[in-house]
Design a protein around this motif. Structure first.
Motif, PDB file in Angstrom:
ATOM      1  N   UNK A 131      12.064  -6.041   0.861  1.00  0.00           N
ATOM      2  CA  UNK A 131      11.262  -5.020   0.528  1.00  0.00           C
ATOM      3  C   UNK A 131      12.191  -4.036  -0.328  1.00  0.00           C
ATOM      4  N   UNK A 132      13.454  -3.826   0.131  1.00  0.00           N
ATOM      5  CA  UNK A 132      14.237  -2.915  -0.674  1.00  0.00           C
ATOM      6  C   UNK A 132      14.703  -3.442  -2.154  1.00  0.00           C
ATOM      7  N   UNK A 142       0.833  -1.575  -0.121  1.00  0.00           N
ATOM      8  CA  UNK A 142       0.191   0.074   0.166  1.00  0.00           C
ATOM      9  C   UNK A 142       0.874   1.301   0.012  1.00  0.00           C
ATOM     10  N   UNK A 143       1.998   1.260   0.820  1.00  0.00           N
ATOM     11  CA  UNK A 143       2.646   2.461   0.664  1.00  0.00           C
ATOM     12  C   UNK A 143       3.514   2.780  -0.188  1.00  0.00           C
ATOM     13  N   UNK A 144       4.096   1.682  -0.911  1.00  0.00           N
ATOM     14  CA  UNK A 144       5.020   1.708  -1.909  1.00  0.00           C
ATOM     15  C   UNK A 144       4.378   1.568  -3.242  1.00  0.00           C
ATOM     16  N   UNK A 145       3.195   1.183  -3.443  1.00  0.00           N
ATOM     17  CA  UNK A 145       2.306   0.740  -4.514  1.00  0.00           C
ATOM     18  C   UNK A 145       3.304  -0.169  -5.395  1.00  0.00           C
ATOM     19  N   UNK A 146       3.582  -1.270  -4.918  1.00  0.00           N
ATOM     20  CA  UNK A 146       4.251  -2.120  -5.428  1.00  0.00           C
ATOM     21  C   UNK A 146       3.835  -3.497  -4.940  1.00  0.00           C
ATOM     22  N   UNK A 147       3.276  -4.394  -5.870  1.00  0.00           N
ATOM     23  CA  UNK A 147       2.627  -5.733  -5.687  1.00  0.00           C
ATOM     24  C   UNK A 147       3.843  -6.606  -5.466  1.00  0.00           C
ATOM     25  N   UNK A 148       4.181  -7.226  -4.414  1.00  0.00           N
ATOM     26  CA  UNK A 148       5.340  -8.294  -3.981  1.00  0.00           C
ATOM     27  C   UNK A 148       4.614  -9.542  -4.389  1.00  0.00           C
ATOM     28  N   UNK A 149       5.356 -10.417  -5.242  1.00  0.00           N
ATOM     29  CA  UNK A 149       4.852 -11.836  -5.822  1.00  0.00           C
ATOM     30  C   UNK A 149       5.840 -12.739  -5.166  1.00  0.00           C
ATOM     31  N   UNK A 150       5.550 -13.063  -3.817  1.00  0.00           N
ATOM     32  CA  UNK A 150       6.418 -14.142  -3.330  1.00  0.00           C
ATOM     33  C   UNK A 150       5.976 -15.426  -3.200  1.00  0.00           C
ATOM     34  N   UNK A 151       6.772 -16.462  -3.746  1.00  0.00           N
ATOM     35  CA  UNK A 151       6.302 -17.862  -3.635  1.00  0.00           C
ATOM     36  C   UNK A 151       6.293 -18.269  -2.217  1.00  0.00           C
ATOM     37  N   UNK A 190      13.891  -2.922  -8.037  1.00  0.00           N
ATOM     38  CA  UNK A 190      13.570  -3.625  -8.890  1.00  0.00           C
ATOM     39  C   UNK A 190      12.536  -2.821  -9.918  1.00  0.00           C
ATOM     40  N   UNK A 191      11.642  -2.189  -9.182  1.00  0.00           N
ATOM     41  CA  UNK A 191      10.331  -1.471  -9.814  1.00  0.00           C
ATOM     42  C   UNK A 191      10.961   0.004 -10.231  1.00  0.00           C
ATOM     43  N   UNK A 192      11.903   0.346 -10.085  1.00  0.00           N
ATOM     44  CA  UNK A 192      12.366   1.568 -10.387  1.00  0.00           C
ATOM     45  C   UNK A 192      11.537   2.836 -10.123  1.00  0.00           C
ATOM     46  N   UNK A 193      12.017   4.103 -10.746  1.00  0.00           N
ATOM     47  CA  UNK A 193      11.182   5.078 -10.350  1.00  0.00           C
ATOM     48  C   UNK A 193       9.735   5.035 -10.972  1.00  0.00           C
TER      49      UNK A 193
END
Length: 104
Positions: free
Chosen positions: A71-72, A45-54, A77-80
């Motif tokens: 998380x880092x 939610x905070x970073x607007x990045x969806x993590x796809x973890x196995x 990897x998502x870039x700007x």
């Protein structure tokens, strides 16, 4: 909109502290699966990045440092991030080029 800087350990502790309304100093280093699940949702939610973890990768995240590393890496990897208006960085149309002509 610019993407937030990748979280460090202090940032992850601050996120975890909001789970259970405690101080960052009260957060234990070992993470339970519920706490980790909550952290991932908060991060997404905070970073607007969806993590796809196995499942296997999820199970390897056992400490605050493990979570920080994952998380880092996701932010890097998502870039700007950009707003939709700023996402199109092509130059404005060139009036000397016929419509539909390829750009150099």
């Amino acid at each position: 909109m610019t993407r937030l800087a990748p979280p460090d350990r202090t940032d992850v502790l601050a996120m975890l502290a909001t789970f259970g309304e405690r101080s960052p100093g009260a957060v234990q280093d070992a993470l339970g699966s519920l706490e980790l699940t909550w952290l991932i949702a908060e991060f997404e939610q905070r970073f607007d990045i969806e993590l796809e973890l196995s499942d296997e990768r999820f199970e390897t995240i056992r400490t605050v440092d493990d979570a920080t590393e994952v998380l880092r890496a996701a932010v890097l990897a998502a870039g700007p991030a950009t707003t939709e208006a700023a996402a199109d960085t092509r130059p404005a149309a060139d009036s000397t080029r016929p419509a539909g002509a390829a750009r150099p």
